[in-house]
Design an enzyme around this catalytic site. Structure first.
Site, PDB file in Angstrom:
ATOM      1  N   LYS B 104       0.805  -1.221   0.000  1.00  0.00           N
ATOM      2  CA  LYS B 104       0.000   0.000   0.000  1.00  0.00           C
ATOM      3  C   LYS B 104       0.841   1.275   0.000  1.00  0.00           C
ATOM      4  CE  LYS B 104      -4.208  -1.685  -0.028  1.00  0.00           C
ATOM      5  NZ  LYS B 104      -5.059  -1.462  -1.211  1.00  0.00           N
ATOM      6  N   GLU B 126      -9.583   5.866   3.567  1.00  0.00           N
ATOM      7  CA  GLU B 126     -10.417   4.776   4.047  1.00  0.00           C
ATOM      8  C   GLU B 126      -9.494   3.593   4.284  1.00  0.00           C
ATOM      9  OE1 GLU B 126      -9.763   5.302   0.944  1.00  0.00           O
ATOM     10  OE2 GLU B 126      -9.140   3.297   0.324  1.00  0.00           O
ATOM     11  N   SER B 393       1.424  -9.760  -1.134  1.00  0.00           N
ATOM     12  CA  SER B 393       1.160  -8.319  -1.061  1.00  0.00           C
ATOM     13  C   SER B 393       1.310  -7.739   0.337  1.00  0.00           C
ATOM     14  CB  SER B 393      -0.246  -8.017  -1.588  1.00  0.00           C
ATOM     15  OG  SER B 393      -1.202  -8.793  -0.889  1.00  0.00           O
TER      16      SER B 393
END
Lengths: 265, 414
Positions: B104, B126, B393
């Site tokens: 991210k 969010e 990830s």
């Protein structure tokens, strides 16, 4: 002639401003909504905005979010709202507008929606998350039935954008009076007059102002600069507070009457 | 050799790059937002496109990615997993080693550098699994910006550790009680904040979702994953992989891995969605299994909805995959048959979670465990000369509590 144009023409002649109450359809059921629309007409409302409930109403504050939830829990659907409008049409002369987020009508199909809404007696459509760039199909489908597409202008819209929006709009333009979501506010924005002046330089369409307007005093102030005033959350909130009470309809009617008085000079 | 040529565009037909100027990937994408946000989206697009061609922005990004995020992340040969499954050679792209524990931050870093260029003093985000919230809070702290993160209360419960991390980093975490109290509702609330504070605030959207330019911009920031993986696999194996596999929530880690390979017809790409309790149960987040076209959060894509166009509640054991829509570019490449989509259930993901922990000493995020779950089925069907590259990830520390809870009934001495 579309009922919206006719109404604004008459109001201009008499020097009045339009009062446009918003109701969430089906809160708590469609029979109540039907009775409320007739009561609004009785008390002098000029146009009615009928909100189609959506699971994810991201332009709305908590009051209309809760109303949408109640309506959906009660089984309200777009089809049933159109049936209610169609049934109501014989008794109600007011211009009726449907306000829906884009997904319920996209899912229904823009063309089918425009056909059925026009057949039911709807006069205009407001889709807050559908900017003109994405609205070509809906605009064409609506125009084929003389159904007006009303787009929104925001305080952040610059003059070149105002021209684009005005070109796509019919009937009137919805000016969002503040940066934010729907809901009752204690004070109005200071730059409202300047913004409306800027928009009037670009279009001759009537301008209706909504978001945050909740009292007769606020209506009176907006009515000095706009052609129409939209009141939503304050009405929905009153309905929430009076839910299940025998005088609900009367109290809502009294409130509408007090707002209407404020639109007259 | 064609595989060594530098790609110029992602579209394998070598036509114009996607999205088009209005943000459309074929019929998908676009800008479906309240008018108040249109000016902010236009400003963001202008600033982003300027930055993209500005060498000083690129060198700034490169510097932070290397010294702060810790890139490049390794492409690791999972020898024991490979031997256990007895088929293709499995490589893991180690995004779990990025600072904050997931991919991210590649995107939050880019967006916060843009927010600084736009003179915004505050960012909002969010978060579902909490990884994007933590990455935003982290970079906001580094650049001295105020940060508020919206998170559904259901997700706050199952990702409690990340809530503490965000608060330690100085962010305000605002609980969202509406709807299903998960990622979808957190996005609604973040958009409501943005529409109110748009002059001072940049919305750091965490996936390839939302209105244009977000799906394009977030993809571009994440595409470093695939660019690195390409160079690494060529160095390690002297050729491109046969398969790329990644989990798909909104779709940022998968498009990040896939993007640089889209024009390589020999490389097959598989996105793994969350099948929750099973597709037939109706309690899942597999948009391509039973979704239909629709508009949610500003973009047209595949959406889980009911017959009246109301958004359906989703379910996944993994908060990061628990979302009813998917990136518009994924829908576009799915239609063209370029990316295939499969799904893995909660139970399969849990099994893969344990398998990778025990065989490789790597605790994967529950999201990434969905990709491993599919590899568990795929690898044994392939020859030993074939190569599968999987995006790991994120790491699974945040999920340990949830997994412990779920495994309790299965552990005899507990």
């Amino acid at each position: 002639m579309n009922r919206i144009d006719e109404r604004f023409r008459k109001l201009r002649e008499s020097g009045e401003r339009a009062l446009m109450p918003y109701l969430t359809a089906g809160d708590p059921d469609l029979l109540t909504t039907r009775a409320l629309i007739l009561e609004c007409e009785e008390q002098g409302a000029d146009l009615i905005e009928i909100g189609v409930p959506f699971s994810d109403p991201l332009a709305d504050g908590v009051t209309i979010q809760r109303a949408s939830q109640r309506a959906l829990q009660g089984g309200t659907t777009l089809t049933r709202i159109l049936e209610m409008v169609s049934d109501l049409r014989a008794e109600c002369q007011l211009p009726l507008l449907l306000m829906s987020y884009v997904n319920p009508i996209f899912h229904f199909g823009f063309t089918r929606f425009a056909n059925e809404a026009a057949a039911a007696g709807v006069d205009g459509l407001i889709v807050p998350d559908l900017p003109p760039e994405e609205a070509t199909e809906l605009i064409e489908a609506a125009a084929a039935h003389n159904l007006h597409t009303i787009f929104l202008i925001a305080p952040t819209s610059r003059p070149e954008r105002v021209r684009t929006i005005a070109a796509a709009s019919k009937g009137f333009i919805y000016y969002v009076s503040l940066r934010g979501v729907t809901g009752v506010r204690s004070r109005l924005s200071d730059d409202l007059e300047a913004s409306l002046r800027m928009i009037r330089a670009e279009t001759d369409l009537p301008l209706a102002v909504g978001f945050g307007i909740s009292t007769p005093e606020q209506v009176r102030r907006v009515a000095t600069v706009a052609d129409g005033v939209i009141v939503g959350s304050a009405i929905v909130s009153l309905l929430e507070q009076t839910a299940g009470q025998p005088d609900q309809l009367k109290r809502a009617g009294d409130f509408i009457a007090s707002l209407k008085v404020a639109t007259k000079k | 050799m064609s595989t060594l040529e530098k790609p110029t565009r992602a579209d394998e037909s070598n036509l114009s790059p996607l999205p088009d100027a209005c943000g459309h990937f074929g019929r998908y994408g676009g800008k479906f937002v309240p008018e108040t946000l249109m000016a902010a989206l236009a400003e963001l697009e202008t600033v982003y496109l300027q930055a993209k061609t500005d060498p000083s922005f690129e060198s700034e990004m490169r510097g932070y990615l290397r010294h702060y995020v810790g890139r490049p992340t390794p492409l690791y040969f999972a020898r024991r997993l490979t031997e256990h499954l007895g088929g293709a050679r499995i490589y893991l792209k180690r995004e779990d080693l990025c600072h904050t524990g997931a991919h991210k931050i590649n995107n939050t870093l880019g967006q916060i550098l843009l927010a600084c260029r736009m003179g915004k003093s505050r960012v909002i985000a969010e978060t579902g699994a909490g990884q994007h919230g933590v990455a935003t809070a982290t970079v906001a702290a580094r650049f001295g910006l105020a940060c508020e993160v919206y998170m559904g209360t259901e997700d706050m419960r199952r990702q409690a550790l990340n809530v503490v991390r965000m608060r330690l980093l100085g962010a305000k975490v605002t609980p969202v009680e509406s709807g299903s109290r998960t990622l979808k509702d957190a996005i609604n609330e973040a958009m409501r904040d943005w529409v109110t504070n748009v002059e001072t605030t940049h919305y750091v959207l965490g996936s390839v979702l939302g209105a244009h330019p977000y799906p394009m911009m977030v993809r571009d920031f994440q595409s470093i994953i695939g660019r690195e993986a390409r160079a690494q696999i060529l160095e390690l194996e002297g050729r491109l992989p046969d398969y790329l596999v990644a989990c798909v929530g909104g779709g940022s880690n998968s498009i990040g891995l896939f993007y640089d390979f889209l024009h390589e017809p020999a490389v097959r790409m598989i996105g793994v969605e969350a099948a929750g309790l099973g597709i037939e149960s109706g309690r899942h987040a597999a948009r391509f299994a039973s979704g239909e076209l629709g508009v949610l959060h500003g973009t047209l894509s595949f959406i889980l909805q009911d017959g009246d166009g109301q958004i359906r509640p989703t379910h996944s054991v993994s908060a990061g995959l628990d979302y009813p829509s998917v990136g518009p570019e994924h829908s576009y490449y799915r239609d063209r048959g370029r990316i295939d989509f499969v799904s893995a259930t909660d139970a399969e993901a849990l099994e893969a979670f344990q398998l990778l922990s025990q065989l490789e000493g790597l605790i994967p995020a529950l999201e990434s465990a969905h990709a491993i779950a599919y590899v568990k089925k795929l690898a044994p069907t392939l020859g030993k000369d074939q190569i599968v590259a999987v995006n790991l990830s994120g790491r699974g520390d945040k999920d340990v509590e949830v997994v412990a809870e779920l495994l309790k009934p299965l552990t005899p001495n507990s």
